[in-house]
Design an enzyme around this catalytic site. Sequence first.
Site, PDB file in Angstrom:
ATOM      1  N   HIS A  42      -0.891  -9.597  23.279  1.00 34.74           N
ATOM      2  CA  HIS A  42      -2.285  -8.794  23.109  1.00 34.74           C
ATOM      3  C   HIS A  42      -3.076  -9.918  22.908  1.00 34.74           C
ATOM      4  CE1 HIS A  42       0.037  -5.118  21.718  1.00 34.74           C
ATOM      5  NE2 HIS A  42      -1.038  -4.593  22.694  1.00 34.74           N
ATOM      6  N   GLN A  66      -1.288  10.656  24.841  1.00 34.64           N
ATOM      7  CA  GLN A  66      -0.200  10.031  25.818  1.00 34.64           C
ATOM      8  C   GLN A  66       1.057   9.893  25.510  1.00 34.64           C
ATOM      9  OE1 GLN A  66      -2.733   6.203  25.727  1.00 34.64           O
ATOM     10  NE2 GLN A  66      -0.666   5.234  26.060  1.00 34.64           N
ATOM     11  N   SER A 191       5.343  -4.131  21.933  1.00 33.24           N
ATOM     12  CA  SER A 191       5.143  -3.467  20.504  1.00 33.24           C
ATOM     13  C   SER A 191       6.377  -2.669  20.298  1.00 33.24           C
ATOM     14  CB  SER A 191       3.844  -2.485  20.279  1.00 33.24           C
ATOM     15  OG  SER A 191       2.610  -3.199  20.753  1.00 33.24           O
TER      16      SER A 191
HETATM   17  O1  PAF Z   1      -1.311  -0.042  26.789  1.00 34.11           O
HETATM   18  C1  PAF Z   1      -1.767   0.585  25.792  1.00 34.11           C
HETATM   19  O2  PAF Z   1      -1.741   0.110  24.728  1.00 34.11           O
HETATM   20  C2  PAF Z   1      -2.278   2.091  26.046  1.00 34.11           C
HETATM   21  O3  PAF Z   1      -1.696   2.940  26.931  1.00 34.11           O
HETATM   22  C3  PAF Z   1      -3.986   2.200  25.930  1.00 34.11           C
HETATM   23  C4  PAF Z   1      -4.407   1.437  27.507  1.00 34.11           C
HETATM   24  C5  PAF Z   1      -4.490   1.380  24.805  1.00 34.11           C
HETATM   25  C6  PAF Z   1      -4.677   3.357  26.049  1.00 34.11           C
HETATM   26  O4  PAF Z   1      -4.071   4.062  24.769  1.00 34.11           O
END
Ligand code: PAF
Length: 288
Positions: A42, A66, A191
């Site tokens: 990140h 998701q 993560s």
């Molecule tokens: O890759 C991620 O961490 C997630 O899929 C995102 C793009 C932040 C959407 O929730």
Amino acid sequence: MDMIVANDRAELAGARQALGVGGAGGGTLALVPTMGALHEGHRSLIRLAGEHADHVAVSVFVNPLQFGPGEDYARYPRTFEADLEVCAAEGAGVVFAPSAEEMYLPDRQVSVSAGKMGTVAEGAFRPGHFDGMLTVVLKLFNLVRPDAAVFGRKDAQQLALIRRMAADLNLPISIVGAPTVREADGLALSSRNRYLSPEDRTAALALSRALFAGAELAETGRSTPGEIRRAARAVLDAEPGADVDYLILADPATFAEVGDDHGGEAVLAVAARVGTTRLIDNVVLTLG
Ligand code: PAF
């Protein structure tokens, strides 16, 4: 100027104004959408975002839409204070950290469909995942209103779908892909790596080893997609600690499996369960 933390859309609008984004000031903004639990990967996204705009916004939101039933939404690592330190250290101007209530109306009806491309590879194992991911990304785009947005190439199908959404829905945002960051031994940063026991971590190395074996064969320029798949699969099969969901050699734009006549770029992508952790990884190869 200190980094601004915005928890709702009014604070976000205030942050845009304070930074001089858009309007008369004309400053530009790049967004790094994340679910928090920030790591070195990140950090590299935030730094790359800084090369694409005057200011960087990082969103931190674990998106319930998701995650499927039985997935790790409840136990997904939440490390907000440490995340803020990472964002400040990498020069982010604003962190947008909304609640689920701020993001979703209780009676919401409309969402984004990832179409057929969202049902193959990762989508076949996580039904609805890409619809939920695209829906939140579009909402974040509408709220943050960035000029550019940066996503890691480790989530290759996610990146391809976001590019597709930007093209299909005419989004005025440039989508930037960032290279996967790996540990020295090849493990792609994620993560979810923090769930791995020491034994799991050793088994998890089979994913990158398999991909690198495929990549090495592709570099000879003489191997067919079938041979590359088989070489990668043999590495995975030799690791009893990795339970493979899929290993595919696919078109990077559509994620359709490539045939033996395919030339040009292809993505070798894998998903496997190691202990209680599901990991994904990929490399891009040139065939033919
Ligand atoms: O890759 C991620 O961490 C997630 O899929 C995102 C793009 C932040 C959407 O929730």
